[in-house]
Motif scaffolding. Sequence first.
Motif, PDB file in Angstrom:
ATOM      1  N   ASN A  54      -0.023  -3.342 -11.387  1.00  0.00           N
ATOM      2  CA  ASN A  54       0.563  -3.298 -10.050  1.00  0.00           C
ATOM      3  C   ASN A  54       0.088  -2.030  -9.351  1.00  0.00           C
ATOM      4  N   ALA A  55      -0.153  -2.137  -8.067  1.00  0.00           N
ATOM      5  CA  ALA A  55      -0.574  -0.974  -7.293  1.00  0.00           C
ATOM      6  C   ALA A  55       0.539   0.066  -7.242  1.00  0.00           C
ATOM      7  N   ILE A  56       1.784  -0.391  -7.096  1.00  0.00           N
ATOM      8  CA  ILE A  56       2.950   0.500  -7.008  1.00  0.00           C
ATOM      9  C   ILE A  56       4.046  -0.069  -7.898  1.00  0.00           C
ATOM     10  N   THR A  57       4.690   0.809  -8.636  1.00  0.00           N
ATOM     11  CA  THR A  57       5.876   0.407  -9.381  1.00  0.00           C
ATOM     12  C   THR A  57       7.000   1.394  -9.091  1.00  0.00           C
ATOM     13  N   HIS A  58       8.211   0.886  -9.167  1.00  0.00           N
ATOM     14  CA  HIS A  58       9.394   1.731  -9.023  1.00  0.00           C
ATOM     15  C   HIS A  58      10.368   1.303 -10.105  1.00  0.00           C
ATOM     16  N   GLN A  59      10.732   2.218 -10.967  1.00  0.00           N
ATOM     17  CA  GLN A  59      11.598   1.946 -12.107  1.00  0.00           C
ATOM     18  C   GLN A  59      11.040   0.791 -12.936  1.00  0.00           C
ATOM     19  N   GLY A  60       9.714   0.777 -13.079  1.00  0.00           N
ATOM     20  CA  GLY A  60       9.053  -0.212 -13.920  1.00  0.00           C
ATOM     21  C   GLY A  60       8.819  -1.567 -13.278  1.00  0.00           C
ATOM     22  N   GLN A  61       9.229  -1.742 -12.040  1.00  0.00           N
ATOM     23  CA  GLN A  61       9.070  -3.021 -11.346  1.00  0.00           C
ATOM     24  C   GLN A  61       8.052  -2.890 -10.220  1.00  0.00           C
ATOM     25  N   LYS A  62       7.358  -3.990  -9.921  1.00  0.00           N
ATOM     26  CA  LYS A  62       6.403  -4.002  -8.816  1.00  0.00           C
ATOM     27  C   LYS A  62       7.133  -3.672  -7.517  1.00  0.00           C
ATOM     28  N   ALA A  63       6.511  -2.845  -6.702  1.00  0.00           N
ATOM     29  CA  ALA A  63       7.056  -2.503  -5.383  1.00  0.00           C
ATOM     30  C   ALA A  63       5.940  -2.673  -4.363  1.00  0.00           C
ATOM     31  N   LEU A  64       6.302  -3.012  -3.149  1.00  0.00           N
ATOM     32  CA  LEU A  64       5.327  -3.148  -2.071  1.00  0.00           C
ATOM     33  C   LEU A  64       5.197  -1.863  -1.273  1.00  0.00           C
ATOM     34  N   GLY A  65       6.201  -1.007  -1.362  1.00  0.00           N
ATOM     35  CA  GLY A  65       6.174   0.269  -0.659  1.00  0.00           C
ATOM     36  C   GLY A  65       7.057   1.271  -1.368  1.00  0.00           C
ATOM     37  N   ASP A  89      -3.317  -4.040  -1.460  1.00  0.00           N
ATOM     38  CA  ASP A  89      -3.733  -5.414  -1.752  1.00  0.00           C
ATOM     39  C   ASP A  89      -2.821  -6.401  -1.025  1.00  0.00           C
ATOM     40  N   TRP A  90      -1.498  -6.202  -1.156  1.00  0.00           N
ATOM     41  CA  TRP A  90      -0.536  -7.078  -0.483  1.00  0.00           C
ATOM     42  C   TRP A  90      -0.708  -6.986   1.029  1.00  0.00           C
ATOM     43  N   TRP A  91      -0.840  -5.769   1.535  1.00  0.00           N
ATOM     44  CA  TRP A  91      -0.937  -5.528   2.978  1.00  0.00           C
ATOM     45  C   TRP A  91      -2.112  -6.286   3.592  1.00  0.00           C
ATOM     46  N   THR A  92      -3.261  -6.217   2.937  1.00  0.00           N
ATOM     47  CA  THR A  92      -4.477  -6.799   3.515  1.00  0.00           C
ATOM     48  C   THR A  92      -4.715  -8.245   3.132  1.00  0.00           C
ATOM     49  N   GLU A  93      -4.210  -8.688   1.972  1.00  0.00           N
ATOM     50  CA  GLU A  93      -4.520 -10.031   1.483  1.00  0.00           C
ATOM     51  C   GLU A  93      -3.393 -11.046   1.661  1.00  0.00           C
ATOM     52  N   THR A  94      -2.149 -10.583   1.748  1.00  0.00           N
ATOM     53  CA  THR A  94      -1.012 -11.503   1.717  1.00  0.00           C
ATOM     54  C   THR A  94      -0.128 -11.409   2.957  1.00  0.00           C
ATOM     55  N   ALA A  95       0.197 -10.212   3.349  1.00  0.00           N
ATOM     56  CA  ALA A  95       1.205  -9.992   4.393  1.00  0.00           C
ATOM     57  C   ALA A  95       0.681 -10.337   5.778  1.00  0.00           C
ATOM     58  N   GLY A  96       1.551 -10.951   6.553  1.00  0.00           N
ATOM     59  CA  GLY A  96       1.296 -11.127   7.973  1.00  0.00           C
ATOM     60  C   GLY A  96       1.868  -9.925   8.719  1.00  0.00           C
ATOM     61  N   GLU A  97       1.627  -9.876  10.014  1.00  0.00           N
ATOM     62  CA  GLU A  97       2.092  -8.735  10.806  1.00  0.00           C
ATOM     63  C   GLU A  97       3.606  -8.570  10.744  1.00  0.00           C
ATOM     64  N   GLU A  98       4.353  -9.655  10.764  1.00  0.00           N
ATOM     65  CA  GLU A  98       5.821  -9.543  10.725  1.00  0.00           C
ATOM     66  C   GLU A  98       6.302  -8.950   9.406  1.00  0.00           C
ATOM     67  N   GLU A  99       5.650  -9.340   8.295  1.00  0.00           N
ATOM     68  CA  GLU A  99       6.018  -8.773   6.996  1.00  0.00           C
ATOM     69  C   GLU A  99       5.625  -7.298   6.930  1.00  0.00           C
ATOM     70  N   GLN A 100       4.483  -6.950   7.497  1.00  0.00           N
ATOM     71  CA  GLN A 100       4.062  -5.547   7.529  1.00  0.00           C
ATOM     72  C   GLN A 100       5.059  -4.704   8.314  1.00  0.00           C
ATOM     73  N   ILE A 101       5.471  -5.200   9.468  1.00  0.00           N
ATOM     74  CA  ILE A 101       6.449  -4.476  10.289  1.00  0.00           C
ATOM     75  C   ILE A 101       7.771  -4.322   9.540  1.00  0.00           C
ATOM     76  N   ALA A 102       8.212  -5.393   8.884  1.00  0.00           N
ATOM     77  CA  ALA A 102       9.473  -5.342   8.141  1.00  0.00           C
ATOM     78  C   ALA A 102       9.403  -4.325   7.006  1.00  0.00           C
ATOM     79  N   LEU A 103       8.271  -4.272   6.294  1.00  0.00           N
ATOM     80  CA  LEU A 103       8.134  -3.294   5.210  1.00  0.00           C
ATOM     81  C   LEU A 103       8.116  -1.872   5.762  1.00  0.00           C
ATOM     82  N   LEU A 104       7.394  -1.650   6.853  1.00  0.00           N
ATOM     83  CA  LEU A 104       7.394  -0.321   7.463  1.00  0.00           C
ATOM     84  C   LEU A 104       8.796   0.072   7.917  1.00  0.00           C
ATOM     85  N   ASP A 105       9.524  -0.858   8.533  1.00  0.00           N
ATOM     86  CA  ASP A 105      10.888  -0.584   8.978  1.00  0.00           C
ATOM     87  C   ASP A 105      11.748  -0.167   7.784  1.00  0.00           C
TER      88      ASP A 105
END
Length: 187
Positions: A54-65, A89-105
């Motif tokens: 995973n690109a990012i993990t938090h407490q051993g679990q995959k995280a997107l941010g 990877d998620w940002w460029t290959e999977t996420a749409g703009e709405e998901e990107q905005i939600a993650l940034l928020d």
Amino acid sequence: MPTFKKCPLEVSTMALGVLKEHQSHRPVLDCEVKIDYVFAYCDRDEDTGEPLNNAITHQGQKALGLTRVIPEKDRVKGMGDAEILLDGDWWTETAGEEEQIALLDHELHHVSLKTVKGVIQHDSAGRPRLKLRKHDVQIGWFACIAERNGKHSIEQMQAATIMDALGQFFWPALAPNKITKQVGNRK
């Protein structure tokens, strides 16, 4: 071991739009908190291109941010006040703009100013001191425990509490008309 790359300008531009759109981000915007945005990329198999970790993990679990406050020593060397690490990877290959905005928020909502009796605190460089805002709900569940112990498991008790208090937000199809009460510091 994941690799890292500074995010392109479009990410910080999108984040600035999120900061300006929501009143809860206003203090961060007003104090001109500098936030660095970084992409993390997973390792890939050289032959197949398949992810090896995973690109990012938090407490051993995959995280997107993941958001962190930059230590003062690094801030005086020119780094930002906070850093938001994003799964590139998620940002460029999977996420749409709405998901990107939600993650940034979500990640931006972690950034909070440190205050004493309502007065914003500053470090030796004159930058605002920061703290990370905790989640309103933090979950650690084991499906097998919920299955074995049913309504007596902490997993099902927490799920029932969340459904009762916040069901409309987290499970809108199950509680479409439910009026929810305010929880934590959510605004």
